[in-house]
Design a protein around this motif. Structure first.
Motif, PDB file in Angstrom:
ATOM      1  N   ASN A 188       0.864  -1.348   0.075  1.00  9.99           N
ATOM      2  CA  ASN A 188      -0.115   0.073   0.163  1.00  9.99           C
ATOM      3  C   ASN A 188       0.786   1.281  -0.081  1.00  9.99           C
ATOM      4  OD1 ASN A 188      -2.509  -1.425  -0.060  1.00  9.99           O
ATOM      5  ND2 ASN A 188      -2.777  -1.093   2.084  1.00  9.99           N
ATOM      6  N   VAL A 189       1.732   1.298   0.841  1.00  5.06           N
ATOM      7  CA  VAL A 189       2.773   2.447   0.918  1.00  5.06           C
ATOM      8  C   VAL A 189       3.485   2.673  -0.376  1.00  5.06           C
ATOM      9  CG1 VAL A 189       4.809   3.365   2.223  1.00  5.06           C
ATOM     10  CG2 VAL A 189       2.951   2.602   3.477  1.00  5.06           C
ATOM     11  N   TRP A 190       3.995   1.476  -0.825  1.00  6.06           N
ATOM     12  CA  TRP A 190       4.483   1.658  -2.230  1.00  6.06           C
ATOM     13  C   TRP A 190       3.740   2.046  -3.371  1.00  6.06           C
ATOM     14  CZ3 TRP A 190       9.365   1.596  -3.966  1.00  6.06           C
ATOM     15  CH2 TRP A 190       9.500   1.155  -5.200  1.00  6.06           C
ATOM     16  N   SER A 191       2.612   1.414  -3.402  1.00  6.06           N
ATOM     17  CA  SER A 191       1.566   1.666  -4.616  1.00  6.06           C
ATOM     18  C   SER A 191       1.183   3.362  -4.267  1.00  6.06           C
ATOM     19  CB  SER A 191       0.606   0.894  -4.940  1.00  6.06           C
ATOM     20  OG  SER A 191      -0.278   0.651  -3.923  1.00  6.06           O
ATOM     21  N   GLU A 192       0.562   3.689  -3.403  1.00 10.53           N
ATOM     22  CA  GLU A 192       0.092   5.061  -3.053  1.00 10.53           C
ATOM     23  C   GLU A 192       0.993   6.134  -2.952  1.00 10.53           C
ATOM     24  OE1 GLU A 192      -2.781   4.288  -0.100  1.00 10.53           O
ATOM     25  OE2 GLU A 192      -3.596   2.437  -0.714  1.00 10.53           O
ATOM     26  N   THR A 193       2.146   5.792  -2.484  1.00 11.82           N
ATOM     27  CA  THR A 193       2.852   7.023  -2.068  1.00 11.82           C
ATOM     28  C   THR A 193       4.475   7.037  -2.835  1.00 11.82           C
ATOM     29  OG1 THR A 193       1.910   6.997   0.202  1.00 11.82           O
ATOM     30  CG2 THR A 193       3.876   8.265   0.012  1.00 11.82           C
ATOM     31  N   LEU A 194       5.038   5.947  -2.580  1.00 12.16           N
ATOM     32  CA  LEU A 194       6.507   6.024  -2.871  1.00 12.16           C
ATOM     33  C   LEU A 194       6.613   5.713  -4.386  1.00 12.16           C
ATOM     34  CD1 LEU A 194       8.117   3.783  -0.226  1.00 12.16           C
ATOM     35  CD2 LEU A 194       8.027   6.419  -0.292  1.00 12.16           C
ATOM     36  N   TYR A 195       6.080   4.700  -5.012  1.00 13.49           N
ATOM     37  CA  TYR A 195       6.288   4.422  -6.276  1.00 13.49           C
ATOM     38  C   TYR A 195       5.804   5.609  -7.454  1.00 13.49           C
ATOM     39  CZ  TYR A 195       7.021   1.825 -10.634  1.00 13.49           C
ATOM     40  OH  TYR A 195       7.401   1.412 -11.813  1.00 13.49           O
ATOM     41  N   PRO A 196       4.729   6.297  -7.197  1.00 10.51           N
ATOM     42  CA  PRO A 196       4.488   7.261  -7.945  1.00 10.51           C
ATOM     43  C   PRO A 196       5.478   8.584  -7.804  1.00 10.51           C
ATOM     44  CG  PRO A 196       2.495   6.644  -6.874  1.00 10.51           C
ATOM     45  CD  PRO A 196       3.626   5.879  -6.257  1.00 10.51           C
ATOM     46  N   MET A 197       6.193   8.579  -6.899  1.00  4.39           N
ATOM     47  CA  MET A 197       6.950   9.800  -6.492  1.00  4.39           C
ATOM     48  C   MET A 197       8.197   9.271  -7.149  1.00  4.39           C
ATOM     49  SD  MET A 197       8.553  11.120  -3.103  1.00  4.39           S
ATOM     50  CE  MET A 197       6.997  11.488  -2.596  1.00  4.39           C
ATOM     51  N   ILE A 198       8.637   7.959  -7.289  1.00  4.17           N
ATOM     52  CA  ILE A 198       9.832   7.584  -7.991  1.00  4.17           C
ATOM     53  C   ILE A 198       9.790   7.501  -9.436  1.00  4.17           C
ATOM     54  CG2 ILE A 198      11.038   5.195  -8.286  1.00  4.17           C
ATOM     55  CD1 ILE A 198      10.618   4.612  -5.153  1.00  4.17           C
ATOM     56  N   GLN A 199       8.642   7.303  -9.791  1.00  2.00           N
ATOM     57  CA  GLN A 199       8.416   7.476 -11.314  1.00  2.00           C
ATOM     58  C   GLN A 199       8.623   8.801 -11.776  1.00  2.00           C
ATOM     59  OE1 GLN A 199       4.197   5.561 -11.457  1.00  2.00           O
ATOM     60  NE2 GLN A 199       5.373   4.028 -12.722  1.00  2.00           N
ATOM     61  N   GLN A 200       8.045   9.919 -11.126  1.00  2.00           N
ATOM     62  CA  GLN A 200       8.151  11.281 -11.392  1.00  2.00           C
ATOM     63  C   GLN A 200       9.766  11.598 -11.244  1.00  2.00           C
ATOM     64  OE1 GLN A 200       6.058  13.556 -12.430  1.00  2.00           O
ATOM     65  NE2 GLN A 200       7.644  14.787 -12.493  1.00  2.00           N
ATOM     66  N   LEU A 201      10.376  10.992 -10.151  1.00  2.00           N
ATOM     67  CA  LEU A 201      11.878  11.389 -10.238  1.00  2.00           C
ATOM     68  C   LEU A 201      12.608  10.981 -11.263  1.00  2.00           C
ATOM     69  CD1 LEU A 201      12.584  11.331  -6.307  1.00  2.00           C
ATOM     70  CD2 LEU A 201      12.114  13.566  -7.723  1.00  2.00           C
ATOM     71  N   GLN A 202      12.261   9.645 -11.661  1.00  3.01           N
ATOM     72  CA  GLN A 202      12.978   9.128 -12.689  1.00  3.01           C
ATOM     73  C   GLN A 202      12.655   9.727 -13.908  1.00  3.01           C
ATOM     74  OE1 GLN A 202      11.580   4.976 -12.188  1.00  3.01           O
ATOM     75  NE2 GLN A 202      13.278   4.412 -10.961  1.00  3.01           N
ATOM     76  N   ALA A 203      11.496  10.115 -14.388  1.00  2.31           N
ATOM     77  CA  ALA A 203      11.240  10.808 -15.470  1.00  2.31           C
ATOM     78  C   ALA A 203      11.957  12.250 -15.430  1.00  2.31           C
ATOM     79  CB  ALA A 203       9.736  11.165 -15.541  1.00  2.31           C
ATOM     80  N   GLU A 204      12.217  12.781 -14.451  1.00  2.00           N
ATOM     81  CA  GLU A 204      13.009  14.084 -14.314  1.00  2.00           C
ATOM     82  C   GLU A 204      14.492  13.716 -14.546  1.00  2.00           C
ATOM     83  OE1 GLU A 204      12.464  16.115 -10.474  1.00  2.00           O
ATOM     84  OE2 GLU A 204      10.420  15.861 -10.558  1.00  2.00           O
ATOM     85  N   ALA A 205      14.748  12.756 -14.150  1.00  2.00           N
ATOM     86  CA  ALA A 205      16.257  12.024 -14.311  1.00  2.00           C
ATOM     87  C   ALA A 205      16.467  12.177 -15.805  1.00  2.00           C
ATOM     88  CB  ALA A 205      16.677  10.994 -13.624  1.00  2.00           C
ATOM     89  N   LYS A 206      15.558  11.518 -16.485  1.00  2.00           N
ATOM     90  CA  LYS A 206      15.750  11.262 -17.884  1.00  2.00           C
ATOM     91  C   LYS A 206      15.759  12.640 -18.725  1.00  2.00           C
ATOM     92  CE  LYS A 206      13.862   6.715 -18.727  1.00  2.00           C
ATOM     93  NZ  LYS A 206      12.461   6.084 -18.540  1.00  2.00           N
ATOM     94  N   GLN A 207      14.899  13.594 -18.189  1.00  2.00           N
ATOM     95  CA  GLN A 207      14.939  14.941 -18.630  1.00  2.00           C
ATOM     96  C   GLN A 207      16.211  15.647 -18.687  1.00  2.00           C
ATOM     97  OE1 GLN A 207      11.692  16.956 -16.934  1.00  2.00           O
ATOM     98  NE2 GLN A 207      10.030  16.312 -18.488  1.00  2.00           N
ATOM     99  N   ASP A 208      17.009  15.324 -17.561  1.00  2.00           N
ATOM    100  CA  ASP A 208      18.287  15.686 -17.371  1.00  2.00           C
ATOM    101  C   ASP A 208      19.376  15.040 -18.113  1.00  2.00           C
ATOM    102  OD1 ASP A 208      17.200  17.730 -15.767  1.00  2.00           O
ATOM    103  OD2 ASP A 208      17.893  16.883 -13.948  1.00  2.00           O
TER     104      ASP A 208
END
Length: 146
Positions: free
Chosen positions: A124-144
């Motif tokens: 629950n913590v993973w799918s609702e909180t951590l993973y969405p944030m990780i996906q966003q940060l990974q997308a930012e890293a790709k942009q960089d």
């Protein structure tokens, strides 16, 4: 804030020093754990599943623990960690602001802590909180371009 500066031994290899520079370069999770921590044992199977999926590196901070029991537990239960930092005296934990174990920190590709979660990570913590944030940060890293 950035991951605090540290120079501590690798859990499995006394004398091999790790620093905050070893944790930079990609989005990662720092997980503070100990053999004396019941909630750490609860979250361990979930961390093992995450490690198998290879979504991001998980860096362990073995917090205020003894080396031999920690190594024994990881060899018995499995080791989900890319690197395991031996924080015997709790100095790194103190610098991170750790209240207890387990605690997890989401770190961006520049070594900046972007989120802190106190308590065991489960689906629950993973799918609702951590993973969405990780996906966003990974997308930012790709942009960089990382």
């Amino acid at each position: 804030k950035p991951v605090p500066a540290f120079q501590l031994e690798r859990l499995e290899t006394p004398g091999e020093m790790l620093t905050q520079a070893d944790l930079k370069g990609e989005v990662s999770m720092i997980n503070v754990w100990a053999t004396w921590c019941p909630a750490c044992k609860y979250e361990h199977p979930f961390l093992m599943m995450l490690a198998r999926k290879n979504i991001l590196p998980i860096y362990g901070v073995n917090y205020r623990d003894e080396r031999a029991p920690a190594i024994r537990e990881l060899s018995r239960e499995g080791d989900p960690y890319t690197l395991n930092i031996f924080d015997k005296d709790g100095r790194l934990g103190l610098d991170l602001g750790v209240y207890g174990a387990p605690e997890s920190f989401i770190v961006d590709h520049n070594g900046i802590i972007r989120f802190r979660y106190a308590g065991p990570v489960d689906s629950n913590v993973w799918s609702e909180t951590l993973y969405p944030m990780i996906q966003q940060l990974q997308a930012e890293a790709k942009q960089d371009g990382v």
